[in-house]
Design an enzyme around this catalytic site. Structure first.
Site, PDB file in Angstrom:
ATOM      1  N   ALA A  70       8.137  -0.271 -13.072  1.00  0.00           N
ATOM      2  CA  ALA A  70       9.216   0.710 -13.160  1.00  0.00           C
ATOM      3  C   ALA A  70      10.170   0.247 -14.259  1.00  0.00           C
ATOM      4  CB  ALA A  70       9.946   0.821 -11.831  1.00  0.00           C
ATOM      5  N   ASN A 127       5.175  11.044 -25.036  1.00  0.00           N
ATOM      6  CA  ASN A 127       5.052  10.635 -23.633  1.00  0.00           C
ATOM      7  C   ASN A 127       5.796  11.644 -22.754  1.00  0.00           C
ATOM      8  OD1 ASN A 127       5.039   9.372 -21.183  1.00  0.00           O
ATOM      9  ND2 ASN A 127       6.239   7.591 -21.822  1.00  0.00           N
ATOM     10  N   CYS A 130       6.108   9.793 -18.260  1.00  0.00           N
ATOM     11  CA  CYS A 130       6.637   8.539 -17.697  1.00  0.00           C
ATOM     12  C   CYS A 130       7.215   8.797 -16.308  1.00  0.00           C
ATOM     13  CB  CYS A 130       7.710   7.934 -18.595  1.00  0.00           C
ATOM     14  SG  CYS A 130       8.290   6.366 -17.919  1.00  0.00           S
TER      15      CYS A 130
END
Ligand SMILES: Cc1cc2nc3c(=O)[nH]c(=O)nc-3n(C[C@H](O)[C@H](O)[C@H](O)COP(=O)(O)O)c2cc1C
Length: 302
Positions: A70, A127, A130
């Site tokens: 994380a 991205n 995520c």
């Protein structure tokens, strides 16, 4: 020796072996371990328009056959990348590509616009997957309208090879891939991490500060392979497959499922030379089976 070269959009890769964002730093950290020019390319750390501190610790935990992270896209932002990192990586003799993330569409667009100016960055990986950020990130990649909005906006300003990184945290990966293709992506890469959780039973608490995190490593490979296979049936643009690859056989499996190229992620932490070993292993496989080119293997399940 068989030909390992492949194309992704306008990009020519000397071989299909790439390293995954967030698991290979900026590439320069690995120069003492391997010859970077032997691999097809490197996706550097996730970069955002504004600097990001990342999430509080603990933000990583081991699981029986993978890890949960994380990290939360910790990075110093695009200005720092251009002033301090780009000069150090621009002459590395392989394709240096940047993974771009953001909290808003405007962030993605601003970052992509700046990347366009960098001669030695031939591609970006958007991205939209995520799972470890409160705003943006995976929120864009888990429904077609969010994906469409951000890809369309970035495509308008980014003129080089645009790769969109997909989230596995969806019920229908094919429709998100089709959205990326329709909005002008040159390729899709998949998968990013799977949303997971770890609990400390003694303390009766979640282990990660963020409670949930992204699962990666050998345990995710069957899910990733399935998604690459489904995506290959649904789109014409090239697919970059990743998720749990730890040897050349894994890489070949992804190519047979339909990937044109592959990325190695978590396994870099176990064996920093793994990507070069996978290049050698693909050569060995092609020679042993009498193939002239790795392209003959793409989607070639019998
Ligand atoms: C520590 C860590 C950091 C990561 N950071 C990023 C990132 O910044 N951007 C991104 O798109 N993916 C990121 N990922 C996801 C990987 O690039 C990859 O998609 C995922 O780990 C699955 O591949 P693997 O099982 O080979 O690791 C990260 C993964 C890990 C383990």
């Amino acid at each position: 020796m068989a030909d390992l070269s492949v194309h992704i959009g306008k990009l020519e890769l000397k071989n299909p072996v790439l390293t995954a964002s967030g698991t290979f730093g900026y590439g320069i950290e690995y120069v003492d371990f391997m010859d970077l020019s032997r691999i097809g390319g490197i996706f550097v750390k996730g970069t955002t328009f504004h600097p990001r501190e990342g999430n509080d610790y603990p933000r990583m935990v081991e699981t029986p056959s993978g890890m949960l992270n994380a990290v939360g896209l910790q990075n110093k932002g695009i200005d720092y990348f251009i002033s301090d990192i780009y000069p150090k990586i621009k002459d590395i003799d392989t394709n240096m590509m940047v993974n771009v993330s953001g909290s808003t569409v405007e962030d993605y667009v601003a970052c992509a616009e700046r990347m366009n100016e960098l001669d030695k960055i031939p591609a970006i990986e958007l991205n939209i997957s995520c799972p470890n950020v409160k705003q943006g990130g995976m929120a864009f990649g888990t429904n077609c309208s969010g994906a469409s909005e951000v890809i369309k906006a970035v495509r308008k300003v980014y003129h080089k090879t645009l790769i969109v990184k997909l989230s596995p945290n969806v019920t229908n990966i094919a429709e998100i891939a089709q959205t990326a293709e329709a909005e002008g992506a040159d390729a899709v890469s998949l998968i990013n991490t799977l949303l997971g959780m770890a609990i400390d039973a003694e303390r009766r608490k979640p282990v990660l500060s963020t409670i949930t995190g992204g699962l990666s490593g050998p345990c995710v490979k069957p899910v990733a392979l399935r998604m690459v296979y489904q995506t290959y049936k649904a789109v014409k643009i090239p697919i970059i497959g990743l998720g749990g690859i730890s040897n050349a056989t894994d890489a070949i499996e992804f190519i047979l499922a339909g990937a044109t190229a592959i990325q190695i992620g978590t396994y870099n932490f176990i064996d920093p030379e793994i990507s070069v070993k996978v290049v050698d292993g693909i050569h060995e496989y092609l020679d042993r089976h009498g193939f002239q080119s790795v392209q003959e293997l793409i989607g070639a399940l019998s």
